[in-house]
Every structure is written in structure tokens, then in C-alpha cells.
Design a protein around this motif. Structure first.
Motif, PDB file in Angstrom:
ATOM      1  N   ILE A 181     -22.681  17.460  26.899  1.00 10.96           N
ATOM      2  CA  ILE A 181     -22.849  18.371  28.041  1.00 10.96           C
ATOM      3  C   ILE A 181     -22.022  17.882  29.231  1.00 10.96           C
ATOM      4  O   ILE A 181     -22.080  16.714  29.614  1.00 10.96           O
ATOM      5  CB  ILE A 181     -24.331  18.484  28.438  1.00 10.96           C
ATOM      6  N   GLY A 182     -21.248  18.770  29.808  1.00 11.07           N
ATOM      7  CA  GLY A 182     -20.502  18.433  31.015  1.00 11.07           C
ATOM      8  C   GLY A 182     -19.101  17.910  30.779  1.00 11.07           C
ATOM      9  O   GLY A 182     -18.349  17.706  31.740  1.00 11.07           O
ATOM     10  N   LEU A 183     -18.709  17.681  29.523  1.00 14.98           N
ATOM     11  CA  LEU A 183     -17.362  17.185  29.258  1.00 14.98           C
ATOM     12  C   LEU A 183     -16.347  18.316  29.342  1.00 14.98           C
ATOM     13  O   LEU A 183     -16.611  19.449  28.924  1.00 14.98           O
ATOM     14  CB  LEU A 183     -17.283  16.537  27.877  1.00 14.98           C
ATOM     15  N   ALA A 184     -15.161  18.016  29.862  1.00  9.58           N
ATOM     16  CA  ALA A 184     -14.083  18.987  29.928  1.00  9.58           C
ATOM     17  C   ALA A 184     -13.517  19.215  28.526  1.00  9.58           C
ATOM     18  O   ALA A 184     -13.675  18.367  27.638  1.00  9.58           O
ATOM     19  CB  ALA A 184     -12.980  18.484  30.861  1.00  9.58           C
ATOM     20  N   GLN A 213     -11.531  16.362  27.179  1.00 14.17           N
ATOM     21  CA  GLN A 213     -12.397  15.240  26.843  1.00 14.17           C
ATOM     22  C   GLN A 213     -13.150  15.489  25.533  1.00 14.17           C
ATOM     23  O   GLN A 213     -13.310  14.577  24.712  1.00 14.17           O
ATOM     24  CB  GLN A 213     -13.393  14.989  27.979  1.00 14.17           C
TER      25      GLN A 213
END
Length: 296
Positions: A191-194, A197
């Protein structure tokens, strides 16, 4: 070349694969943390092993699948505690502490002087590796010791799972159990990774899963059908040396003179065990009733 010697060489190759994969996985700690790496490893291993093993559902009844389910639980504990230790005290030292598990299996179960001598040599190397490092993180040490106990259980349960399910079916079921248990950790880690990434994590996770889980766990399951448990435990002495080298090459974790001396002893103990493996050694005897109850 004897079957036991081939199996011993395969066990060493599996150990090298584990530590290279572990070092590769540690490179994405800043993105997903140790728990995320473990979850990635288990997911990749489960997909790969189930695709190869294709276990028959009719054979997965209670008595046959129980050792594999327990093995899956042990894999989760072993990998979570190991990667937690790696984050705190480095790959080489973490795996060295974890090695106390198979070393104990070798010392407690051996009936051959050669195995005991190799275990003592390797154990001396372990002392040099850990006893010459000041200010070790106590939590990291504790996690490493828990991983050691889990590794000992892994050896026992891998042997049992290999007898109850054909081929690598036991490893496949164990990896599926571990993947299911760690799947929430994977979701949280991603969750939250680009997008860039996520791609990087996926590639590294695939490599770590194959090298550290799918390939070596399959090798261990098969090898434990051919090797006595004590000899297998001694052969695991290559893990600390492989981990220290992988930590140096991949992660830049340096080694001191005493640590290098410890690695030499560990490698020597392993080499003697492989080179002097008895050609006519019989496969491990079936577990006794009491041991079967304890593991089942």
C-alpha cells in the motif's frame, strides 16, 4: 558417485541459493520491510511450487497433509524472525545464530563420530563469528535464536512431509499455507508504493522467492529422503559462510579477521562432511510412534 554424496552436494547448493536470495530480498527492506519481503517470498514460492507439483486433492487428507501444514507454520516463524534479525544484526550474524538449530539436530541425533566432529568444527566457527562482535542488538539475537529453533523444526517436518506426500507436494502445500498466512502482510507492505517502486519490488521479490524458497525448499524435501538427519544438519553449516559472503557482496556488510576465521572453520566442517559421506549409508529410518505423535 554415491546417492548420498549427490544429495549432500545438492544440500550445499540449496544453502547457497537461500543466502543469495536472502541478500537480494534484504535490498528492498526500505520499501516493504522484513515482513513484506517474507510475504513476497512465500507468495512466489507457493505459485511456483504448486505449478510444478500439482498435488492431487484426493491425497490431501488429514494424516497426509498435517506435516505440511505444520511445516507452513514453521516457515512463517522461521522467515519472519530471520529477516527481523537480519535487519538488526546483519545477514551473516543472523544466519549464524539461526544455524544453531541444524547444529543441534546434528549433535543430538548423530551416531557417527564424523558427524559429531564436523559439528564441533562448525560450532567453533559459529562462536568465532558471533563472539567477536561487540554490542550486538539483543532483540536481533533473540530473533536469531527463535529462527534457530524454527529451523530445527523445519528439518524434522520437511522429512516427515516428504514421506506423506509424493514429489515436492509437501513443500508446495507448506508454501501455500505460509503464503495464505502472510498475505495480509504483503497487502500492507505494498500500500502506498509508486508504480515504479511496485515493479522494482515485484522483480526483486520474484528473484528472492525462487532463490530463497521455491528452489531450496524443494531440494531439501528430496534430499532428506536420502540423507540421515544428522548429516543434513551438519551440511547446513554452509549457511553462515554463504550468508556472510552474500552480505558482503550484495549488501556491503564487511567481515573482520576473526569472522573470516570462523567462516573457514564452518566451511571446513561442511567440506569434510560432504567429502567423507558414507557411500552405503541407509536412508533415514521412519519416525517412531512417539516422534510421530510429537510432530503430528
Amino acid at each position: 558417485m554415491s546417492r548420498e554424496r549427490i544429495a549432500a552436494g545438492a544440500a550445499v547448493g540449496g544453502a547457497l541459493s537461500v543466502q543469495v536470495g536472502a541478500a537480494v530480498g534484504a535490498t528492498i527492506f526500505p520499501l516493504v520491510g522484513p515482513a513484506g519481503v517474507v510475504a513476497l517470498r512465500q507468495a512466489v514460492a507457493a505459485i511456483a511450487l504448486l505449478a510444478v507439483a500439482r498435488p492431487h486433492l484426493r491425497r490431501l487428507h488429514g494424516s497426509s497433509v498435517r506435516p505440511s501444514v505444520l511445516l507452513g507454520l514453521v516457515l512463517v516463524v522461521m522467515n519472519l524472525t530471520l529477516y527481523g534479525a537480519v535487519e538488526r544484526i546483519g545477514l551473516g550474524l543472523a544466519v549464524t545464530l539461526e544455524f544453531l538449530g541444524p547444529l543441534a539436530v546434528a549433535l543430538l541425533g548423530s551416531r557417527r563420530r564424523l558427524d559429531l566432529a564436523c559439528a564441533v568444527i562448525a560450532g567453533t566457527g559459529v562462536v568465532l563469528l558471533t563472539g567477536t562482535v561487540p554490542g550486538l542488538d539483543p532483540v536481533g539475537v533473540l530473533l536469531g535464536l527463535i529462527a534457530a529453533a524454527a529451523w530445527a523444526a523445519y528439518i524434522l517436518l520437511s522429512q516427515r512431509a516428504g514421506r506423506t506426500l509424493p514429489g515436492i507436494g509437501g513443500t508446495a502445500v507448506a508454501s501455500l499455507v505460509a503464503a495464505i498466512l502472510t498475505s495480509p502482510l504483503l497487502v500492507i507492505a505494498l500500500i502506498g508504493l509508486a508504480p515504479q517502486q511496485l515493479l522494482h519490488v515485484a522483480v526483486v521479490g520474484l528473484a528472492a522467492g525462487i532463490l530463497s524458497s521455491a528452489l531450496p525448499y524443494s531440494i531439501d524435501l528430496i534430499v532428506l529422503r536420502w540423507l540421515p538427519r544428522p548429516l543434513f544438519g551438519v551440511l547446513q553449516s554452509v549457511h553462515p559462510a554463504a550468508a556472510a559472503v552474500a552480505g558482503l557482496v550484495v549488501l556491503g556488510q564487511s567481515l573482520g579477521p576473526w569472522q573470516i576465521a570462523g567462516l573457514v572453520l564452518i566451511t571446513a566442517g561442511n567440506a569434510i562432511a560432504v567429502g567423507r559421506a558414507a557411500p552405503a549409508a541407509a536412508p533415514p529410518a521412519p519416525l517412531g510412534t512417539g516422534e510421530a505423535r510429537a510432530l503430528g
